[in-house]
Motif scaffolding. Structure first.
Motif, PDB file in Angstrom:
ATOM      1  N   VAL A  22       1.121  -1.179  -0.093  1.00 53.83           N
ATOM      2  CA  VAL A  22      -0.051   0.050   0.088  1.00 53.83           C
ATOM      3  C   VAL A  22       1.014   1.288   0.071  1.00 53.83           C
ATOM      4  N   GLU A  23       0.512   2.265  -0.849  1.00 54.83           N
ATOM      5  CA  GLU A  23       1.236   3.419  -0.918  1.00 54.83           C
ATOM      6  C   GLU A  23       0.152   4.587  -0.263  1.00 54.83           C
ATOM      7  N   PHE A  24       0.411   5.001   0.848  1.00 52.44           N
ATOM      8  CA  PHE A  24      -0.758   6.083   1.695  1.00 52.44           C
ATOM      9  C   PHE A  24       0.044   7.418   1.324  1.00 52.44           C
ATOM     10  N   LEU A  25      -0.881   8.143   1.372  1.00 47.86           N
ATOM     11  CA  LEU A  25      -0.636   9.756   1.611  1.00 47.86           C
ATOM     12  C   LEU A  25      -0.660   9.848   2.970  1.00 47.86           C
ATOM     13  N   GLN A  26       0.424  10.505   3.616  1.00 43.55           N
ATOM     14  CA  GLN A  26       0.549  10.568   5.098  1.00 43.55           C
ATOM     15  C   GLN A  26      -0.476  11.691   5.626  1.00 43.55           C
ATOM     16  N   ASP A  27      -0.963  11.162   6.722  1.00 40.09           N
ATOM     17  CA  ASP A  27      -1.672  12.059   7.592  1.00 40.09           C
ATOM     18  C   ASP A  27      -1.385  11.885   8.971  1.00 40.09           C
ATOM     19  N   GLY A  76      -6.448  10.106  15.018  1.00 38.22           N
ATOM     20  CA  GLY A  76      -7.396   9.235  14.412  1.00 38.22           C
ATOM     21  C   GLY A  76      -7.098   8.919  12.655  1.00 38.22           C
ATOM     22  N   GLN A  77      -6.154   9.350  12.425  1.00 39.14           N
ATOM     23  CA  GLN A  77      -5.665   9.211  10.850  1.00 39.14           C
ATOM     24  C   GLN A  77      -4.536   8.283  10.648  1.00 39.14           C
ATOM     25  N   VAL A  78      -4.199   8.091   9.492  1.00 40.22           N
ATOM     26  CA  VAL A  78      -3.400   7.031   8.902  1.00 40.22           C
ATOM     27  C   VAL A  78      -2.180   6.890   9.972  1.00 40.22           C
ATOM     28  N   ASP A  79      -1.219   7.853  10.281  1.00 41.37           N
ATOM     29  CA  ASP A  79      -0.153   7.422  11.101  1.00 41.37           C
ATOM     30  C   ASP A  79      -0.517   6.922  12.373  1.00 41.37           C
TER      31      ASP A  79
END
Length: 136
Positions: A58-63, A67-70
């Motif tokens: 998976v390639e995530f756009l970091q946040d 409560g977000q991705v990181d």
């Protein structure tokens, strides 16, 4: 055969829909090939299928917001959690199958990139157990 451009892929990890933060997802599954060649094989290699394995890249756009991705991935580090991927976010059906299973969140790169790059994270999680394909 219908042609398709991926524009709304669904990516769920641990029952959370990350589609809005994912730029690319790739599920690979494979079977080990076991050499069972004998002197009676007429000079040809003979193989049988062994253990199956898989990987979810998976390639995530970091946040980094609460409560977000990181924050979510950091909390899951070292855990085996469920995943679901589909070609589109539409309802599951014969032209939009879902692939489900479990992955080990065995690594996380909270910061990745150089000057002027977008904040993105590329990860590869090994599948733990079976991957299933369903159309309903």
């Amino acid at each position: 055969m219908a042609k398709m451009v991926l524009t709304s892929e669904y990516v769920g990890i641990n029952s959370v829909d990350y589609s809005d933060n994912v730029r690319k997802a790739e599920l690979t599954v494979e079977v080990e090939d076991k050499d069972v060649t004998t002197f009676g094989s007429d000079g040809w290699t003979e193989v049988l299928g062994g253990l199956k394995s898989g990987e979810l890249k998976v390639e995530f756009l970091q946040d980094f917001a609460a409560g977000q991705v990181d924050e979510d991935m950091w909390a899951l580090l070292g855990s085996v959690v469920t995943f679901e991927v589909r070609p589109t976010s539409a309802v599951v059906g014969t032209s939009n199958p879902k692939f489900t299973g479990s992955i080990l969140v065995n690594g996380w790169n909270p910061i990745e990139g150089g000057v002027g790059d977008e904040a993105s994270v590329s990860v590869s999680f090994p599948v733990s157990g079976a991957v299933t394909r369903a159309t309903s």
